[in-house]
Design a protein around this motif. Structure first.
Motif, PDB file in Angstrom:
ATOM      1  N   ASP A 141      -3.415  -4.443   8.528  1.00 30.20           N
ATOM      2  CA  ASP A 141      -2.304  -5.252   8.034  1.00 30.20           C
ATOM      3  C   ASP A 141      -1.454  -5.816   9.158  1.00 30.20           C
ATOM      4  O   ASP A 141      -0.865  -6.889   9.014  1.00 30.20           O
ATOM      5  CB  ASP A 141      -1.444  -4.445   7.062  1.00 30.20           C
ATOM      6  N   TRP A 187      -5.312   1.201   7.957  1.00 32.09           N
ATOM      7  CA  TRP A 187      -4.629   0.194   7.152  1.00 32.09           C
ATOM      8  C   TRP A 187      -3.481  -0.449   7.919  1.00 32.09           C
ATOM      9  O   TRP A 187      -3.247  -1.662   7.799  1.00 32.09           O
ATOM     10  CB  TRP A 187      -4.119   0.794   5.840  1.00 32.09           C
ATOM     11  N   ARG A 237       0.831  -1.208   0.000  1.00 27.52           N
ATOM     12  CA  ARG A 237       0.000   0.000   0.000  1.00 27.52           C
ATOM     13  C   ARG A 237       0.867   1.262   0.000  1.00 27.52           C
ATOM     14  O   ARG A 237       0.888   2.010   0.993  1.00 27.52           O
ATOM     15  CB  ARG A 237      -0.882   0.012   1.236  1.00 27.52           C
ATOM     16  N   THR A 292      -0.653   4.741   0.994  1.00 25.46           N
ATOM     17  CA  THR A 292      -1.240   4.895   2.317  1.00 25.46           C
ATOM     18  C   THR A 292      -0.397   5.760   3.247  1.00 25.46           C
ATOM     19  O   THR A 292      -0.935   6.436   4.110  1.00 25.46           O
ATOM     20  CB  THR A 292      -1.431   3.502   2.963  1.00 25.46           C
TER      21      THR A 292
END
Length: 155
Positions: free
Chosen positions: A117, A113, A70, A73
């Protein structure tokens, strides 16, 4: 020679000047210091998950995988450094209200996020004791041992 009253320096004034100088020096050092991505991730996780043990290598591997999966992000460098600095000083919540809406949303999205994760890429939830160190386990496509990955039969 007699010093006029308005120019006299009192002990309290000197202490205020020394204290202000010390605080300014510490803040200048902290602001000039560049933080790493691992610092931002650790303070974010500690903010929501309390304190946890994790080796630097595992944290670095997690951050590397997170950034690879990501890249959009992560907040901008300036916002990330400011957020890391304020969170380490326990001022993050107060300062968050002063941010422009798009910066606050960027940090919120990053935090969501990272938390998601972290649960997927580490053994945080599988540890037997909270004192056990968290380990980076990497991306596991499916942890269900009974899953069948066969195409559905057409009727």
């Amino acid at each position: 020679m007699r010093i006029p009253e308005r120019i006299r320096v009192h002990r309290r004034g000197v202490l205020w000047l020394l204290g202000g100088g010390l605080v300014s020096t510490v803040l200048a050092y902290d602001t000039m210091r560049s933080f790493f991505d691992e610092d931002l991730v650790r303070v974010t996780l500690t903010k929501y998950l309390d304190d946890f043990e994790m080796t630097k290598e595992d944290l670095r591997a997690f951050v590397s995988e997170f950034r690879k999966r990501r890249p959009w992000t992560f907040p901008t460098k300036l916002l990330a450094d400011a957020s890391t600095l304020l969170e380490t000083r326990r001022l993050g919540r107060a300062a968050r209200g002063l941010l422009p809406d798009e910066d606050a949303q960027e940090l919120d999205r990053f935090e969501r996020w990272v938390l998601a994760d972290f649960h997927l890429l580490t053994d945080y939830a599988q540890r037997a004791e909270p004192s056990e160190p968290v380990q980076y386990i990497g991306f596991q496509p499916c942890a269900n041992p009974f899953a069948k990955f066969e195409p559905a039969k057409q009727a």
